[in-house]
Motif scaffolding. Sequence first.
Motif, short mmCIF file in Angstrom:
data_model
loop_
_atom_site.label_atom_id
_atom_site.label_comp_id
_atom_site.label_asym_id
_atom_site.label_seq_id
_atom_site.Cartn_x
_atom_site.Cartn_y
_atom_site.Cartn_z
N PRO A 212 1.00 -1.17 0.07
CA PRO A 212 -0.01 0.13 -0.01
C PRO A 212 0.88 1.24 0.15
CG PRO A 212 -0.63 -1.66 1.77
CD PRO A 212 0.67 -2.00 1.03
N LEU A 213 0.46 2.24 -0.66
CA LEU A 213 1.10 3.30 -0.68
C LEU A 213 1.18 4.27 0.65
CD1 LEU A 213 2.82 5.27 -2.97
CD2 LEU A 213 0.77 6.35 -3.40
N PRO A 214 2.32 4.59 1.01
CA PRO A 214 2.19 5.28 2.24
C PRO A 214 1.47 6.66 2.19
CG PRO A 214 4.32 4.57 2.17
CD PRO A 214 3.62 4.28 0.47
N ARG A 215 0.81 7.24 3.42
CA ARG A 215 0.06 8.43 3.18
C ARG A 215 0.83 9.77 3.92
NH1 ARG A 215 -3.28 7.07 -0.57
NH2 ARG A 215 -4.83 5.46 0.27
N SER A 216 2.03 9.41 4.44
CA SER A 216 2.81 10.29 4.93
C SER A 216 4.30 9.92 4.66
CB SER A 216 2.78 10.42 6.39
OG SER A 216 3.23 9.13 7.29
N CYS A 217 4.96 11.01 4.71
CA CYS A 217 6.54 10.87 4.44
C CYS A 217 7.24 12.12 4.90
CB CYS A 217 6.79 10.90 2.86
SG CYS A 217 8.53 10.87 2.48
N ASN A 218 8.18 11.57 6.10
CA ASN A 218 8.92 12.61 7.00
C ASN A 218 10.30 12.29 6.45
OD1 ASN A 218 6.59 13.94 8.46
ND2 ASN A 218 6.07 12.10 8.71
N THR A 219 11.05 13.46 6.39
CA THR A 219 12.36 13.43 6.04
C THR A 219 13.24 14.27 6.81
OG1 THR A 219 11.75 12.96 3.72
CG2 THR A 219 14.27 13.36 4.30
N ALA A 220 14.41 14.11 7.21
CA ALA A 220 15.55 15.34 7.90
C ALA A 220 16.76 14.75 7.61
CB ALA A 220 15.15 15.03 9.35
N LEU A 221 17.57 15.88 7.51
CA LEU A 221 19.08 15.63 7.40
C LEU A 221 19.71 16.19 8.81
CD1 LEU A 221 21.66 15.08 5.96
CD2 LEU A 221 21.56 17.57 5.28
N ALA A 222 20.44 15.35 9.41
CA ALA A 222 21.00 15.63 10.74
C ALA A 222 22.37 15.41 10.89
CB ALA A 222 20.28 14.47 11.75
N ALA A 223 23.11 16.28 11.69
CA ALA A 223 24.66 16.33 11.94
C ALA A 223 24.70 15.60 13.22
CB ALA A 223 24.98 17.68 11.86
N LEU A 224 25.71 15.06 13.47
CA LEU A 224 26.20 14.14 14.50
C LEU A 224 27.67 14.36 14.82
CD1 LEU A 224 23.91 12.22 12.94
CD2 LEU A 224 23.70 11.13 15.11
N THR A 225 28.08 14.11 16.06
CA THR A 225 29.54 14.18 16.45
C THR A 225 30.31 12.78 16.32
OG1 THR A 225 29.00 14.11 18.71
CG2 THR A 225 29.12 16.32 17.58
N SER A 226 29.61 11.84 16.34
CA SER A 226 30.13 10.55 16.38
C SER A 226 29.50 9.26 16.00
CB SER A 226 30.44 10.26 17.85
OG SER A 226 29.40 9.75 18.54
N PHE A 227 30.14 8.46 15.52
CA PHE A 227 29.50 7.02 14.82
C PHE A 227 28.44 6.45 16.01
CE2 PHE A 227 29.02 2.75 13.41
CZ PHE A 227 28.50 3.11 11.96
N GLU A 228 29.07 6.52 17.38
CA GLU A 228 28.12 6.05 18.46
C GLU A 228 26.74 6.66 18.27
OE1 GLU A 228 28.12 5.35 23.18
OE2 GLU A 228 29.86 6.66 22.29
N VAL A 230 25.35 7.91 15.76
CA VAL A 230 24.82 7.41 14.65
C VAL A 230 24.03 6.19 14.79
CG1 VAL A 230 25.22 6.39 12.52
CG2 VAL A 230 26.33 8.53 12.84
N THR A 231 24.73 5.31 15.82
CA THR A 231 23.91 3.81 15.92
C THR A 231 23.03 4.10 16.82
OG1 THR A 231 25.72 3.35 17.65
CG2 THR A 231 25.94 2.65 15.37
N GLN A 232 23.06 5.26 17.72
CA GLN A 232 22.04 5.51 18.89
C GLN A 232 20.86 6.05 18.37
OE1 GLN A 232 24.07 8.11 21.64
NE2 GLN A 232 24.87 6.51 23.11
N LEU A 233 20.86 6.86 17.43
CA LEU A 233 19.81 7.60 16.73
C LEU A 233 18.86 6.73 15.95
CD1 LEU A 233 18.34 10.12 16.15
CD2 LEU A 233 19.77 10.61 14.14
N LEU A 234 19.73 5.67 15.40
CA LEU A 234 18.99 4.64 14.61
C LEU A 234 18.27 3.63 15.57
CD1 LEU A 234 18.57 2.68 12.14
CD2 LEU A 234 20.85 1.81 12.54
N THR A 235 18.71 3.39 16.62
CA THR A 235 18.03 2.50 17.61
C THR A 235 16.93 3.22 17.99
OG1 THR A 235 20.14 1.39 18.19
CG2 THR A 235 18.24 1.11 19.62
N GLU A 236 16.96 4.63 18.31
CA GLU A 236 15.82 5.24 18.89
C GLU A 236 14.77 5.34 17.89
OE1 GLU A 236 15.26 6.74 21.85
OE2 GLU A 236 16.80 5.06 22.54
#
Length: 458
Positions: A212-228, A230-236
Motif C-alpha cells: 500500500p502506498l504510504p500516506r505520510s513521508c517525513n524526512t530530515a538531514l541531521a548532523a552528529l558528532t560520533s558514529f556512536e 549515529v547508531t544510537q539515533l538509529l536504535t531510537e
Amino acid sequence: MKPAIEALIDALGEQAVVHGAQVAQRATSYWDASPTQALAVVKPRATDEVSTALEICHRYDQPVVTQGGLTGCVQGAVASSEEVIISLERMNAIESIDPIGGSVTVQAGVTLQALQESAREHDCLFALDLGARGSCTIGGNVATNAGGISVMRYGMMRSQVLGLEAVLADGTVMSSMDEVLKNNAGYDLKHLMIGTEGTLGIVTRAVLRLHPLPRSCNTALAALTSFEAVTQLLTEMQRNLAGTLSAYEVMWNSYYQAATEPGGHPPLLDREYPFYVLLQAEGADHERDAALFERLLEGALETGMIIDAVIPKSEAERRALWDVRENFEAMLAGRTTFLYDVSLPIREMDSYAEAVRQRIVARWPTARCIQFGHIADGNLHLFIQPGSEDADHLASDEAVYSPLLEVGGSVSAEHGIGVEKKAWLARSRSDTELKLMRSLKRAWDPKNLLNPGRVFSL
C-alpha cells in the motif's frame, strides 16, 4: 560474418540484430562512454525471441552477455569483441497490476522508475529504490539482487519477487510466474536465478510484490558528532517509529565535503560535522506521523545525540536533501575513482572505515577516501580517489578488502561480483560454497555460454 550472427538475423530479423560498425555506437556502460565491443547486439521483443536467440547461440557455441540498464559497477555486463550481447531494452512492458493481490507483472526491460510510477498510479508502492532508478532495469535488479535505500524495511530485491520467468542457456524457458506469496511446492527455482548475475539464465519476466502506498513521508538531514551517536539515533528511531523508518543513510564528513564542494550541491548544513544522517519515515497518518517524527528529532537535539538538523517543508526541499546523497557525479568527474560496495556488522563499521582511510592515505597521502552508505543494513560504500599517477586498483582493493575480511564482512553487499571482484570471492565464500556454485553452473550451462567469466571462472 559469423554463422551464428547470420542465423540470428535470419531468425529474428535485421531490426533485432545490431552488428558491424553500428555496435560501436553504443556506450559500454553508464560509467564508461567508450564504444561497445561485441560481435552483435540482439534486441528481442519477447521471451520466445530470447529463447530463439539462446538456442542459436547454444547451437553455435556462441558466448553471450546479458545487458539491462548498464548501471552495474562491477563490469558484469561489459562484453568482449567475441561475445554477443542480448539486451532486454525492448522488453519494457508493464503487463498487469493487481492492487488487491498486491502484485505486478513486468518484462525484464522495465526501468525501476517506470515501475514505481505505474504502481503509484494504482495507489501502490514498489518498495525497491535506488539512485539509478531512472536507468536500471528490473531484470538487472533481479540478476544482482539489488538493495538500495529501503532494505531495512522492505528487504532486498529477492524479497520483492513472487514469480519469475527465465530462459536457460539452451533456449529452454523456465516459467515460475507465481502470483502468490506462499508456495512450498517443491524447490523454489526462482531463487537460484536471483543474484546469479545472468550466469544461470536470462530473466525475461517477473511477478513482483506491491505494498500500500504510504500516506505520510517525513524526512530530515541531521548532523552528529560520533558514529556512536549515529547508531544510537538509529536504535531510537527504529524503536519509536513503530516500523515506519524506511531509510537511514549515513554520510561521513568526507562524503559531505565532496558532495558540497564548488560545482556540487549547496550545503544544507555546516560542512564541518563528522557525520550526517539522512533519515526518512513513511506511515499512514500525515499529521500524527509528522508530529511524532519532529518530536523525536527535538528530543535527540535536546540530549545532544544530534547537534543540528534540517526538515524540508516541501517536496522540492525534500528532493534537495536526497540529491546530496544520490547525485554524486560531480565529485567523480575528472578523477580516477575506485568504487566499493561492502557489508559488515554495524558494530565494526566505524573502526573499519578508519582503518581503510589510514591505509589509503598511507599509500597515497593526497588521496580522498569518501565513505557513505545505508548503514542500517550493514552496507557501506566507498569512493577511493588516489589523486596520484600511481592509481593502482589492486593496491586500493587490498586496502579496502583486507580489514573487511578480518571482521567477517562481504566484498559485495548489493552490486554483485561481476569481473572486478572475482579475485576476492574466495575470501568471502567457503570452498564448499564455491564448489556448489560451480556445480550449479555446470548443470545449468554446461557449455559455459552465459556471462562466461563473470562471478567465477570454471
